[in-house]
Every structure is written in structure tokens, then in C-alpha cells.
Design a protein around this motif. Structure first.
Motif, PDB file in Angstrom:
ATOM      1  N   GLY A 295       0.702  -1.113  -0.113  1.00 22.43           N
ATOM      2  CA  GLY A 295       0.004   0.082  -0.067  1.00 22.43           C
ATOM      3  C   GLY A 295       0.920   1.311   0.000  1.00 22.43           C
ATOM      4  O   GLY A 295       0.196   2.180   0.197  1.00 22.43           O
ATOM      5  N   LYS A 296       1.989   1.194   0.068  1.00 21.49           N
ATOM      6  CA  LYS A 296       2.974   2.394  -0.377  1.00 21.49           C
ATOM      7  C   LYS A 296       2.998   2.976  -1.668  1.00 21.49           C
ATOM      8  O   LYS A 296       2.912   4.174  -1.820  1.00 21.49           O
ATOM      9  N   LEU A 297       3.277   2.280  -2.725  1.00 21.84           N
ATOM     10  CA  LEU A 297       3.285   2.819  -4.214  1.00 21.84           C
ATOM     11  C   LEU A 297       2.028   2.442  -4.920  1.00 21.84           C
ATOM     12  O   LEU A 297       1.689   1.307  -5.192  1.00 21.84           O
ATOM     13  N   ILE A 298       1.504   3.519  -4.965  1.00 21.99           N
ATOM     14  CA  ILE A 298      -0.121   3.383  -5.605  1.00 21.99           C
ATOM     15  C   ILE A 298       0.219   4.384  -6.815  1.00 21.99           C
ATOM     16  O   ILE A 298       0.176   5.728  -6.813  1.00 21.99           O
ATOM     17  N   ALA A 299       0.178   3.690  -7.890  1.00 12.51           N
ATOM     18  CA  ALA A 299       0.581   4.473  -9.464  1.00 12.51           C
ATOM     19  C   ALA A 299      -0.264   5.592  -9.762  1.00 12.51           C
ATOM     20  O   ALA A 299       0.054   6.610 -10.076  1.00 12.51           O
ATOM     21  N   ASP A 300      -1.703   5.325  -9.411  1.00 15.00           N
ATOM     22  CA  ASP A 300      -2.718   6.785  -9.633  1.00 15.00           C
ATOM     23  C   ASP A 300      -2.219   7.742  -8.993  1.00 15.00           C
ATOM     24  O   ASP A 300      -2.810   9.041  -9.238  1.00 15.00           O
ATOM     25  N   GLU A 301      -1.757   7.608  -7.806  1.00 13.21           N
ATOM     26  CA  GLU A 301      -1.361   8.686  -6.754  1.00 13.21           C
ATOM     27  C   GLU A 301       0.002   9.424  -7.116  1.00 13.21           C
ATOM     28  O   GLU A 301       0.332  10.555  -6.606  1.00 13.21           O
ATOM     29  N   VAL A 302       0.803   8.785  -8.042  1.00 15.73           N
ATOM     30  CA  VAL A 302       2.252   9.518  -8.388  1.00 15.73           C
ATOM     31  C   VAL A 302       1.821  10.526  -9.323  1.00 15.73           C
ATOM     32  O   VAL A 302       1.270  10.358 -10.438  1.00 15.73           O
ATOM     33  N   ASP A 303       2.433  11.799  -9.024  1.00 13.69           N
ATOM     34  CA  ASP A 303       2.250  12.994 -10.003  1.00 13.69           C
ATOM     35  C   ASP A 303       3.496  13.341 -10.522  1.00 13.69           C
ATOM     36  O   ASP A 303       3.502  13.424 -11.732  1.00 13.69           O
ATOM     37  N   TRP A 304       4.751  12.915  -9.978  1.00 13.54           N
ATOM     38  CA  TRP A 304       5.977  13.046 -10.504  1.00 13.54           C
ATOM     39  C   TRP A 304       6.808  11.622 -10.273  1.00 13.54           C
ATOM     40  O   TRP A 304       6.703  11.172  -9.054  1.00 13.54           O
ATOM     41  N   PHE A 305       7.309  11.111 -11.252  1.00 17.74           N
ATOM     42  CA  PHE A 305       8.176   9.918 -11.164  1.00 17.74           C
ATOM     43  C   PHE A 305       9.684  10.191 -11.726  1.00 17.74           C
ATOM     44  O   PHE A 305       9.886  10.525 -12.817  1.00 17.74           O
ATOM     45  N   LEU A 306      10.743  10.004 -10.647  1.00 19.89           N
ATOM     46  CA  LEU A 306      11.796  10.549 -10.925  1.00 19.89           C
ATOM     47  C   LEU A 306      12.820   9.170 -10.872  1.00 19.89           C
ATOM     48  O   LEU A 306      13.207   8.795  -9.822  1.00 19.89           O
ATOM     49  N   PRO A 307      13.019   8.589 -11.895  1.00 24.67           N
ATOM     50  CA  PRO A 307      13.779   7.240 -11.954  1.00 24.67           C
ATOM     51  C   PRO A 307      15.427   7.548 -12.309  1.00 24.67           C
ATOM     52  O   PRO A 307      15.705   8.132 -13.255  1.00 24.67           O
ATOM     53  N   HIS A 308      16.081   7.299 -11.487  1.00 29.71           N
ATOM     54  CA  HIS A 308      17.536   7.109 -11.971  1.00 29.71           C
ATOM     55  C   HIS A 308      18.022   6.237 -12.849  1.00 29.71           C
ATOM     56  O   HIS A 308      17.917   5.014 -12.811  1.00 29.71           O
ATOM     57  N   ILE A 309      17.948   6.421 -14.142  1.00 30.35           N
ATOM     58  CA  ILE A 309      18.408   5.642 -15.324  1.00 30.35           C
ATOM     59  C   ILE A 309      19.582   5.854 -15.810  1.00 30.35           C
ATOM     60  O   ILE A 309      20.067   7.124 -15.814  1.00 30.35           O
ATOM     61  N   SER A 310      20.495   4.797 -16.176  1.00 33.42           N
ATOM     62  CA  SER A 310      21.842   5.021 -16.376  1.00 33.42           C
ATOM     63  C   SER A 310      21.881   5.499 -17.792  1.00 33.42           C
ATOM     64  O   SER A 310      22.775   5.801 -18.623  1.00 33.42           O
ATOM     65  N   SER A 311      20.852   5.093 -18.540  1.00 30.95           N
ATOM     66  CA  SER A 311      20.529   5.068 -20.141  1.00 30.95           C
ATOM     67  C   SER A 311      19.199   5.104 -20.532  1.00 30.95           C
ATOM     68  O   SER A 311      18.420   4.353 -19.782  1.00 30.95           O
ATOM     69  N   PHE A 312      18.956   5.717 -21.578  1.00 30.44           N
ATOM     70  CA  PHE A 312      17.440   5.689 -22.142  1.00 30.44           C
ATOM     71  C   PHE A 312      17.253   4.403 -22.677  1.00 30.44           C
ATOM     72  O   PHE A 312      16.033   4.150 -23.064  1.00 30.44           O
ATOM     73  N   PHE A 313      18.158   3.566 -23.006  1.00 31.73           N
ATOM     74  CA  PHE A 313      17.892   2.331 -23.269  1.00 31.73           C
ATOM     75  C   PHE A 313      17.012   1.462 -22.554  1.00 31.73           C
ATOM     76  O   PHE A 313      16.203   0.721 -22.943  1.00 31.73           O
TER      77      PHE A 313
END
Length: 388
Positions: A295-313
Motif C-alpha cells: 500500500g505504499k506505491l500507488i501508481a494513480d497517486e504518483v504525480d512525478w516519477f523520478l527514475p535514476h536511469i543510467s541510459s535511455f535504453f
């Protein structure tokens, strides 16, 4: 009975420091230097895949270092404090994460504390790679949430350029270009790959037990980290010839001289790209599913998602994998500055959030989720913040 009274914790200010001028893809090899006077065999392919177009190095045009890793951290912290309502004398804890500190000892936090001054404070040096910055953040946040401290600073700082210069790869590249030995070719690629992926920078958060008055703060709702080292081998490493079975005789500490360490290429940072591709998306989304079930991560409630991705791949692969796990996060909610700031490892999460916080795009009540994976031995951190 505990002597501490639990509290809320808020990110009240952020800062960043990116050294030198912007370096584009056409000029990065001139700054890092050629390897044995030859251009990289892999540069164009790697840059096309990762999608990074700009980055910063703590090197001048001739390749001479301009800053130390601890100095980058201090400059990011100084900027963060300049935006805060407190001074360095009010800070009670400093936690710093980095991959390769300037010194083997003392710890990076001690050295940064010595640069920024302030008063006596609790300190923590966090080791690792990208996850070291997340660990520093979690430690500082929890020290405020627990009630132990009223004000803390966390920081991620990286200077990989100093070990990515062409002169460091001379022995590694002695394999003839016509040699078809797959294992030897891949061994060189595993090191050269990271030259075109990583760059320099630092970021910092000021964390307090009360929010700002009159300007946005970010309330820290939760921070969760997990490791998959119990089931997965080492993927990114430095200091051994055998990352899966390090032991007496095959690490840098057990060589007879620094010359032998250099001959064996033990001080080159390497990445097993095959292992990375096979596992990183899975572990990131598996942990997300666990957090969703809690019950912590609820996709519908996320307004901004900041993923640390090393590559757009990995971006499209992650987007699809989240959806398959029942956690669809709309593309318009994703925020990253990888293309223009580069992959700064432990500092990336700080540099991303700094850009968002001062962009005038966020609104009160919005939820921000950060995702920070580390491929070294596979771990991942998620954190949720609310704009207040």
C-alpha cells in the motif's frame, strides 16, 4: 523508554554543483583523452544507446583535474544551504555517499565536513555506487524522523572522470583491433563502456523537522531499500580480477606492488552489461510490486516519477515492465535530466530533484516518487515525497 520524540521530516532546500563547461558528445573524447592515440571502438554505439548528449567533467580542456570529489560535495552543500532558512552551524548530521572517494581514509563525510565547517555534527560516509547517495539520504532522513536530529544534510558526489581518462586504459587496450578473442574483447568493453556513461557532479538535500514558511518543501513519506545480492552476482566492480569469487590473491590489496595492480587493471571500474540487461529491470519492478502490495506505491497517486536511469535504453523497458506488474505510471509523469546532466551516479537523484523543486512545475499536494537502482550487486531504493 526512548529519549527521542519521532517527527516528520522535510526536504527544505536542495543544491547541485556541476563542474566546468558543458561537454557534448563530439568533444568528450578530446577531454578524456585517446587511448594509445586511437579513438574508442565503442563510443558512438554506446552514446547512441544511452541517449546522453551533455555532461560535465572536473577536468579542464587539457584533461587536468579541477576539483576533488569532496570539493564537489562541499559546493553542492553550500548552494543548498544558501536556499535554506538555517546555517551550517544549525546542521546536526551530515551523510555523504560516493563511489570513489579522494582518500581511502578518512571517510568522505569527514573530509566534506572539514571543507564546509559548521559546528560539531554527526557524520556518516556511505559506500557503494548509485545506491550510496540513496543510503546517505535515508540515513539523514531517518535521523530527523526518529527525533535524534532537527536538521541534517545528505549528499551524493561523484568524480569518475579521473579514472576514465584515456591514459588509464593504455595496458587494457593492448588487444589488437583484429583480435577475435571474445572474452578479451568483452573484458576491455566492460571498462571502456563506462567511459561514455558516467560523468561528474554533486547534489545535496537539507532535511529538517519543520517545513519552509511560504515556499515549497517536500515531506518525506517513506523510503524503502532492498538488496538482491543474495541471489545475483556482482555486476559493476573495481579492485578484483574475479568479482564473483573475490579472495586472497585476486583483489588489489593482495598484490605485491601498485605496478602489479595497474598491470592487472584492478583500478578500472567495470560493468557486466549482459548481467545488467538481464536483471536490472526485473529487480526494479519486482520491488515496486512489493511496495504496491504494502500500500505504499500507488501508481494513480504518483504525480512525478523520478527514475535514476543510467541510459535511455532502459526507459521504455521499465515503462512496459511497470505496466506488466500492475503499476502503470503514465509517461507524462516521468521526469529525468539524464540527457543534459549526464549519469552522475550517487548524485543523480539529488540533481534530478533539485531541477524539479526549483522549476516552478510542482504544486502543493503533489506526490513525487524517486527510484534509485544500483547494479553493482543489484539493489534498489524508492522514496515518496509530498509537496507541502
Amino acid at each position: 523508554m526512548s529519549i527521542y520524540t519521532p517527527s516528520n521530516a522535510y526536504i527544505t532546500a536542495t543544491g547541485e554543483f556541476l563542474p566546468g563547461e558543458v561537454i557534448d558528445n563530439d568533444h568528450m573524447e578530446a577531454v578524456l583523452g585517446l587511448v594509445n592515440d586511437q579513438p574508442s571502438r565503442f563510443r558512438r554505439r554506446i552514446l547512441q544507446s544511452n541517449g546522453i548528449k551533455q555532461r560535465h567533467y572536473a577536468l579542464d580542456a587539457s584533461g587536468q583535474p579541477t576539483h576533488m570529489t569532496e570539493e564537489l560535495a562541499a559546493l553542492a552543500i553550500q548552494q543548498a544551504i544558501s536556499y535554506a532558512s538555517i546555517t551550517l552551524e544549525d546542521v546536526q548530521m551530515l551523510s555523504v555517499g560516493t563511489t570513489i572517494p579522494d582518500l581511502l581514509a578518512p571517510g568522505i563525510a569527514s573530509m566534506v565536513h572539514g571543507r564546509i565547517k559548521g559546528g560539531p555534527m554527526d557524520i556518516l560516509s556511505c559506500a557503494g555506487i548509485c545506491g550510496s547517495g540513496a543510503a546517505a539520504f535515508k540515513a539523514a532522513a531517518m535521523s530527523v524522523i526518529s527525533g535524534q536530529h532537527k536538521a541534517a544534510i545528505s549528499c551524493g558526489t561523484e568524480r569518475p572522470s579521473v579514472i576514465m581518462q584515456g591514459k588509464r586504459f593504455s595496458k587494457e587496450s593492448t588487444l589488437d583491433r583484429t583480435d577475435s578473442r571474445l572474452s578479451e574483447t568483452y573484458n576491455y568493453f566492460s571498462a571502456d563502456f563506462l567511459r561514455w556513461m558516467l560523468s561528474d557532479g554533486a547534489g545535496a538535500f537539507v532535511i529538517q523537522d519543520t517545513p519552509n514558511d511560504g515556499r515549497p518543501s517536500l515531506k518525506i513519506e517513506w523510503i524503502e531499500t532492498t538488496s538482491y545480492a543474495h541471489e545475483l552476482p556482482t555486476c559493476m566492480y573495481m579492485g578484483t580480477t574475479n568479482p564473483n569469487q573475490p579472495g586472497i590473491g585476486n583483489t588489489w590489496l593482495h598484490q605485491d606492488s601498485l605496478g602489479e595492480v595497474d598491470n592487472l587493471g584492478l583500478l578500472l571500474l567495470r560493468q557486466d552489461t549482459k548481467l545488467l540487461g538481464e536483471n536490472i529491470v526485473r529487480i526494479v519492478t519486482d520491488f515496486a510490486k512489493t511496495l504496491a502490495k504494502q500500500g505504499k506505491l500507488i501508481a494513480d497517486e504518483v504525480d512525478w516519477f523520478l527514475p535514476h536511469i543510467s541510459s535511455f535504453f532502459f526507459q521504455e523497458k521499465l515503462f512496459d515492465a511497470y505496466a506488466e506488474q500492475g503499476i502503470p505510471i503514465a509517461k507524462e509523469k516521468w521526469f529525468t535530466n539524464l540527457e543534459t546532466k549526464g549519469n552522475t551516479g550517487a548524485a543523480s537523484m539529488y540533481i534530478m530533484l533539485h531541477a524539479l523543486l526549483y522549476s516552478d512545475q510542482i504544486k502543493k499536494g503533489e506526490k513525487v516518487v524517486m527510484m534509485i537502482p544500483e547494479s553493482a550487486r543489484f539493489s534498489v531504493t524508492y522514496a515518496q515525497l509530498t509537496v507541502v
